[in-house]
Design an enzyme around this catalytic site. Sequence first.
Site, short mmCIF file in Angstrom:
data_model
loop_
_atom_site.label_atom_id
_atom_site.label_comp_id
_atom_site.label_asym_id
_atom_site.label_seq_id
_atom_site.Cartn_x
_atom_site.Cartn_y
_atom_site.Cartn_z
N ASP A 67 -21.60 -9.87 -16.07
CA ASP A 67 -20.16 -9.77 -16.09
C ASP A 67 -19.84 -9.58 -14.42
OD1 ASP A 67 -20.87 -7.06 -15.91
OD2 ASP A 67 -19.86 -7.00 -17.93
N ASN A 136 -16.20 2.31 -26.35
CA ASN A 136 -15.33 1.45 -27.56
C ASN A 136 -16.44 0.40 -28.14
OD1 ASN A 136 -15.60 -0.53 -25.69
ND2 ASN A 136 -13.48 -0.93 -25.40
N HIS A 138 -18.03 -1.79 -26.69
CA HIS A 138 -18.30 -3.18 -25.98
C HIS A 138 -19.92 -3.42 -25.23
CE1 HIS A 138 -16.76 -1.39 -21.68
NE2 HIS A 138 -17.86 -1.89 -21.47
N GLU A 143 -14.77 -6.93 -25.26
CA GLU A 143 -14.05 -5.86 -26.02
C GLU A 143 -14.07 -6.06 -27.37
OE1 GLU A 143 -13.37 -3.30 -24.04
OE2 GLU A 143 -12.42 -3.67 -22.27
C1 GLP Z 1 -19.20 -1.73 -18.04
C2 GLP Z 1 -20.21 -2.77 -17.88
C3 GLP Z 1 -21.00 -2.58 -19.06
C4 GLP Z 1 -21.39 -1.30 -19.54
C5 GLP Z 1 -20.45 -0.39 -19.43
C6 GLP Z 1 -20.90 1.20 -19.68
O1 GLP Z 1 -18.07 -1.76 -18.66
N1 GLP Z 1 -19.30 -3.91 -17.93
O2 GLP Z 1 -21.76 -3.48 -19.12
O3 GLP Z 1 -22.29 -1.29 -20.57
O4 GLP Z 1 -19.75 -0.33 -18.34
O5 GLP Z 1 -21.01 1.73 -18.52
P1 GLP Z 1 -21.91 3.46 -18.51
O6 GLP Z 1 -23.32 3.12 -18.26
O7 GLP Z 1 -21.31 3.61 -16.94
O8 GLP Z 1 -21.06 4.08 -19.46
#
Ligand code: GLP
Length: 241
Positions: A67, A136, A138, A143
């Site tokens: 993304d 959440n 995702h 989302e």
């Molecule tokens: C972002 C990314 C996700 C990732 C998430 C978790 O939202 N788009 O791909 O899984 O963060 O991040 P973290 O590992 O910092 O909790």
Amino acid sequence: MNIQVVQNYEQLSRIAAFMIATQVISKPNSIIGTATGYTALGVYSSLVEHYESGDADFSKVQIFNLDEYWGLDKDHVQSHYNFIKANIVDQINIPIDSFNIPNGAAVDVFTECKRFEKSIDKAGGIDMQLLGLGRNGHIGFNEPSDYFSPYTYLVELSDTTREANSHFFRNINEIPREAISMGIGTIMRARKILLVASGIEKASAVRQMIAKKVTPDCPASILQFHPDVTILIDEAAASLL
Ligand code: GLP
């Protein structure tokens, strides 16, 4: 689902990197899907060690990142382009042209989503997709919703996600409200999936993903239907199972 509970973030990072390195060693021209976020950082630094030791050669690998924030130019310090470039691409011997990511500054977002999706197909599909997990539930930037999106698309980010990612920005107002993300269908077409989650703040999402019904309310729950998925979590993230 192959669920592996490990002790902590450090062990999780090493084991995930070992799995990616094994993929690259057994198929040198692997197509690897990358993820951003704090959890992935440890994986990338361990993966760099596999490169530096000479065990893994990335010269034929291609990367597709999940993304990108919509509205951020790739040169923006907080773009996902920069995150992946700095933390993995610049540290290993992968040619920069083999690094693919949606263009957050494209003129026409819908054409850009189609271009990105097609480029994955043209490369032959993703061999191994690394995923983090949002608090959440995702994955990528998919989302909680009332449907599973089949292809790369423009997503409106939830306040929870923007808050969770705010540590990467100076303040929450700087975080874009939209992003281009691989759809759930795009992720599910990867031949192998490796999801990593660490810490107590992920425990509830981990439970929803693994132990509850499959629903777009918890996008990661769809992984229950994937034929080759490894869920690598530490003891804190597994504490509600
Ligand atoms: C972002 C990314 C996700 C990732 C998430 C978790 O939202 N788009 O791909 O899984 O963060 O991040 P973290 O590992 O910092 O909790």
